[in-house]
Design a protein around this motif. Structure first.
Motif, PDB file in Angstrom:
ATOM      1  N   GLU A 151       0.820  -1.206   0.000  1.00 29.44           N
ATOM      2  CA  GLU A 151       0.000   0.000   0.000  1.00 29.44           C
ATOM      3  C   GLU A 151       0.857   1.261   0.000  1.00 29.44           C
ATOM      4  O   GLU A 151       0.497   2.260  -0.644  1.00 29.44           O
ATOM      5  N   LYS A 181       0.689   4.115  -2.999  1.00 33.50           N
ATOM      6  CA  LYS A 181       0.459   5.526  -2.705  1.00 33.50           C
ATOM      7  C   LYS A 181       1.577   6.386  -3.275  1.00 33.50           C
ATOM      8  O   LYS A 181       1.334   7.479  -3.811  1.00 33.50           O
ATOM      9  N   GLU A 182       2.804   5.881  -3.181  1.00 32.92           N
ATOM     10  CA  GLU A 182       3.970   6.639  -3.655  1.00 32.92           C
ATOM     11  C   GLU A 182       3.926   6.884  -5.155  1.00 32.92           C
ATOM     12  O   GLU A 182       4.244   7.979  -5.628  1.00 32.92           O
TER      13      GLU A 182
END
Length: 250
Positions: free
Chosen positions: A40, A44-45
């Motif tokens: 996750e 997100k990055e």
């Protein structure tokens, strides 16, 4: 139109570098992995969708399918790694006439773990998504220099991956889909060696290359990106070695 991309094992190392490349190009990227937290964080990055999945488990792969784009243009089979690094000491069995049944059973479990993680995972995932692979698409599987170095069960699994890819290319070719393997040598900044790599061994690996440098995840991402591009539409059923010249071909 943005392409649909699936990168298995996309939370760290090579898989993350590959996924980041495609995400930076504006593609629709799904990354998978077995560990939820790093997966996750990676998603997100880079701006991808994260789905927890064990690609050796048919039920898990089936549950993955509804989370994928209806059209997949690129499948990158990156999940895997040398499972011997995760096994307890001696799990491979003692071998020889004096081997106990328990030791032989442990040997079988350890050997199968590498086959499952590195060969079955790619074959199972490709089988599951083959119906949504788009014409003009690409399947790229991550192999290893170990396939040519006699590196135990891990090397055997990666050699099997390259052999399996030959048949896959024939199966997918009539639909305009290519299938290739990228085979890295020593790549720094990954979790592959699980902190087992000594400074001396690292120096040996770098010293055995022609260019005198460790490979990077970005090197492999670049090779994958090329094989998934329009420039590589006539390249299929091949192994592209990215190893700094440690092992050459004629």
């Amino acid at each position: 139109m943005a392409r649909g991309i699936l990168v298995t094992g996309g939370a760290t190392g090579i898989g993350l570098a590959v996924a980041r490349h495609f995400a930076d190009e504006g593609e629709t990227v799904v990354i998978t992995g077995r560990r939820q937290a790093p997966l996750e964080a990676a998603a997100k990055e880079i701006g991808a969708t994260a789905v927890v999945c064990d690609h050796t488990d048919p039920q898990a792969v089936a549950r993955l399918l509804p989370r994928l784009p209806g059209r997949l243009d690129v499948l990158v089979n990156n999940a895997g790694g040398n499972t011997d690094f995760d096994a307890p000491a001696g799990a491979g069995g003692a071998g020889g006439d004096g081997a106990t049944p328990e030791a032989l059973e442990a040997f079988v479990r350890a050997f199968r773990a590498n086959l499952d993680a590195n060969l079955l995972s790619a074959a199972l995932t490709t089988k599951a998504v083959e119906g949504r692979l788009a014409p003009g698409g690409a399947v790229v599987s991550i192999g290893s220099i170990a396939a040519d170095k006699g590196s135990g069960a891990y090397g055997a699994a990666k050699a099997g991956l390259a052999s399996w890819n030959l048949g896959l290319a024939r199966e997918l070719g009539p639909r305009g889909i290519t299938a290739n393997v990228v085979a890295p040598g020593y790549i720094a900044d990954t979790e592959f060696f699980r902190d087992h790599l000594t400074a001396e061994r690292r120096a040996q690996l770098i010293g055995s290359t022609a260019v005198g440098r460790a490979g990077t995840p970005g090197d492999i991402a670049g090779a994958v990106a090329f094989l998934a591009s329009e420039a590589a539409r006539d390249i299929t059923a091949q192994v592209l070695n990215v190893n700094g010249g440690e092992r050459g071909t004629r």
